[in-house]
Scaffold this motif. Structure first.
Motif, short mmCIF file in Angstrom:
data_model
loop_
_atom_site.label_atom_id
_atom_site.label_comp_id
_atom_site.label_asym_id
_atom_site.label_seq_id
_atom_site.Cartn_x
_atom_site.Cartn_y
_atom_site.Cartn_z
N PHE A 62 0.85 -1.18 0.00
CA PHE A 62 0.00 0.00 0.00
C PHE A 62 0.90 1.24 0.00
N LEU A 63 0.54 2.19 -0.85
CA LEU A 63 1.25 3.46 -0.93
C LEU A 63 0.30 4.55 -0.45
N VAL A 64 0.69 5.28 0.60
CA VAL A 64 -0.16 6.30 1.21
C VAL A 64 0.52 7.66 1.09
N GLN A 65 -0.26 8.66 0.67
CA GLN A 65 0.26 10.02 0.53
C GLN A 65 -0.69 11.01 1.21
N PHE A 66 -0.11 12.05 1.79
CA PHE A 66 -0.87 13.13 2.41
C PHE A 66 -0.46 14.44 1.73
N PRO A 67 -0.94 14.70 0.51
CA PRO A 67 -0.46 15.85 -0.27
C PRO A 67 -0.76 17.20 0.35
N LYS A 73 6.55 13.77 1.77
CA LYS A 73 6.73 12.40 2.24
C LYS A 73 5.74 11.46 1.57
N CYS A 74 6.07 10.17 1.56
CA CYS A 74 5.13 9.12 1.18
C CYS A 74 5.41 7.91 2.08
N TYR A 75 4.44 7.01 2.15
CA TYR A 75 4.53 5.91 3.11
C TYR A 75 4.15 4.60 2.43
N PHE A 76 4.99 3.59 2.59
CA PHE A 76 4.73 2.25 2.06
C PHE A 76 4.36 1.35 3.24
N VAL A 77 3.23 0.65 3.10
CA VAL A 77 2.73 -0.19 4.19
C VAL A 77 2.57 -1.61 3.66
N VAL A 78 3.13 -2.57 4.38
CA VAL A 78 2.98 -3.99 4.07
C VAL A 78 2.25 -4.63 5.24
N ARG A 79 1.15 -5.33 4.96
CA ARG A 79 0.38 -5.99 6.01
C ARG A 79 0.68 -7.48 5.96
N ALA A 195 -20.61 8.16 13.73
CA ALA A 195 -19.18 8.03 13.51
C ALA A 195 -18.69 6.72 14.12
N VAL A 196 -18.22 5.81 13.28
CA VAL A 196 -17.76 4.49 13.73
C VAL A 196 -16.25 4.40 13.55
N PRO A 197 -15.49 4.12 14.63
CA PRO A 197 -14.04 4.02 14.48
C PRO A 197 -13.65 2.98 13.44
N VAL A 198 -12.65 3.30 12.63
CA VAL A 198 -12.16 2.37 11.62
C VAL A 198 -11.47 1.21 12.33
N SER A 199 -11.90 0.01 12.01
CA SER A 199 -11.34 -1.19 12.65
C SER A 199 -10.12 -1.67 11.88
N GLY A 200 -9.37 -2.57 12.49
CA GLY A 200 -8.21 -3.16 11.82
C GLY A 200 -6.94 -2.34 11.93
N PHE A 201 -6.96 -1.27 12.75
CA PHE A 201 -5.76 -0.46 12.94
C PHE A 201 -4.84 -1.16 13.93
N ARG A 202 -3.64 -1.55 13.47
CA ARG A 202 -2.67 -2.25 14.31
C ARG A 202 -1.43 -1.37 14.46
N PRO A 203 -1.43 -0.44 15.43
CA PRO A 203 -0.32 0.53 15.51
C PRO A 203 1.03 -0.14 15.70
N ILE A 204 1.97 0.22 14.84
CA ILE A 204 3.32 -0.30 14.97
C ILE A 204 3.95 0.28 16.22
N ARG A 233 -0.69 7.13 11.03
CA ARG A 233 -1.77 7.69 10.21
C ARG A 233 -1.90 6.91 8.90
N ALA A 234 -0.76 6.56 8.29
CA ALA A 234 -0.79 5.76 7.07
C ALA A 234 -1.47 4.42 7.32
N GLN A 235 -1.18 3.81 8.47
CA GLN A 235 -1.82 2.54 8.81
C GLN A 235 -3.34 2.69 8.92
N GLN A 236 -3.79 3.80 9.50
CA GLN A 236 -5.23 4.01 9.65
C GLN A 236 -5.92 4.09 8.29
N TYR A 237 -5.28 4.73 7.32
CA TYR A 237 -5.90 4.85 6.00
C TYR A 237 -5.84 3.53 5.23
N VAL A 238 -4.84 2.71 5.50
CA VAL A 238 -4.83 1.36 4.91
C VAL A 238 -5.97 0.53 5.49
N ALA A 239 -6.19 0.66 6.82
CA ALA A 239 -7.31 -0.05 7.45
C ALA A 239 -8.64 0.42 6.88
#
Length: 276
Positions: A62-67, A73-79, A195-204, A233-239
């Motif tokens: 997953f490639l996450v950007q906050f333009p 910066k950019c962020y690469f996430v591997v689950r 407003a429902v919290p996004v599930s699956g967030f596994r903070p490193i 934050r990148a992890q949250q958007y992947v979740a």
């Protein structure tokens, strides 16, 4: 920068989720509109004919950007496994990544194929110690049809709205989560979408120090591992990405199952349920 938490906005059945209600509510409460904001998350799968073997490259990336917040910066996430792997890189890495995965680039063949992308775009408001970001979610999928330039066409789907709340005075994930939850309950859910919290967030936890000096044995390390970072934050958007795409797959499966219902006695089977 403060700790942030991400929520999906869900309306009553039969109603479309709209961000306009929250915009009007925040402005009525005296919140100051500060800027537009945008995030981009793209899903890449390893190319089947890639020369890189499976033990040297992740299957999903997953490639996450906050333009609007961190354009440099950019962020690469591997689950994989029990904990995500997150790498922060400079924006110049995007050009390298594009060359690595372009069939017309310098590489003999792409390492990864982009399958889906998610864009969240909206407005940010400031209210006291909080910054509230509300945006619409758009999922874009590459189709098999080609344009005149021999490029894949894209199909867009609106997937509701999200709410991101940032508590500016603190970077501590644990201490901020309860304050953010109370703020959302009081100010963001009255006569509006839930407003429902996004599930699956596994903070490193193994985040290398950037502003403090230390190693895992130093006194600074336990405080650093509790600190909220853009990697989290990148992890949250992947979740969020996985949550909204799973719901799309489930809806598609139900539609396919209905369409494939037998029209005569003895006709067999329906489509299998979506995975996950």
């Amino acid at each position: 920068m403060g700790a942030k938490w991400l929520y999906q906005l869900r309306s009553a059945p039969g109603q479309q989720t709209s961000t306009l209600h929250l915009f009007d509510r925040f402005e009525a409460l005296g919140a100051r509109r500060i800027c537009k904001w945008k995030t981009q998350t793209s899903y890449h799968k390893k190319h089947q004919s890639s020369p890189v073997t499976s033990d040297k490259a992740a299957g999903d990336m997953f490639l996450v950007q906050f333009p609007s917040d961190a354009p440099e910066k950019c962020y690469f996430v591997v689950r994989q496994g029990e904990e995500d792997k997150v790498m922060e890189a400079g924006a110049a890495m995007l050009s390298i990544w594009g060359l690595m995965n372009s069939p017309t680039g310098n590489a003999a063949m792409p390492l990864y194929d982009q399958r889906l992308s998610m864009t969240v775009e909206g407005w940010a408001y400031e209210m006291g110690d909080f910054v509230i970001r509300v945006g619409s979610v758009l999922i874009r999928q590459l189709t098999q049809h080609k344009t005149e330039e021999n490029r894949p066409q894209r199909a867009d789907q609106f997937k509701g709205a999200v709410l991101e709340v940032e508590y500016l005075p603190s970077l501590d994930r644990s201490d901020s989560s309860q304050l953010i939850a109370e703020f959302v309950e009081i100010y963001c859910q009255v006569d509006g979408p839930t407003a429902v919290p996004v599930s699956g967030f596994r903070p490193i936890s193994a985040v290398m120090p950037t502003r403090s000096v230390g190693n895992p044995q130093s006194l600074h390390w336990p405080q650093r591992t509790r600190e909220y970072t853009n990697e989290h934050r990148a992890q949250q958007y992947v979740a969020l990405f996985q949550q909204v795409t799973r719901s799309s797959e489930h809806s598609s499966s139900l539609s396919s199952s209905s369409a494939a219902a037998p029209s005569a006695p003895g006709a067999s089977g329906s489509a299998p349920p979506a995975a996950g």
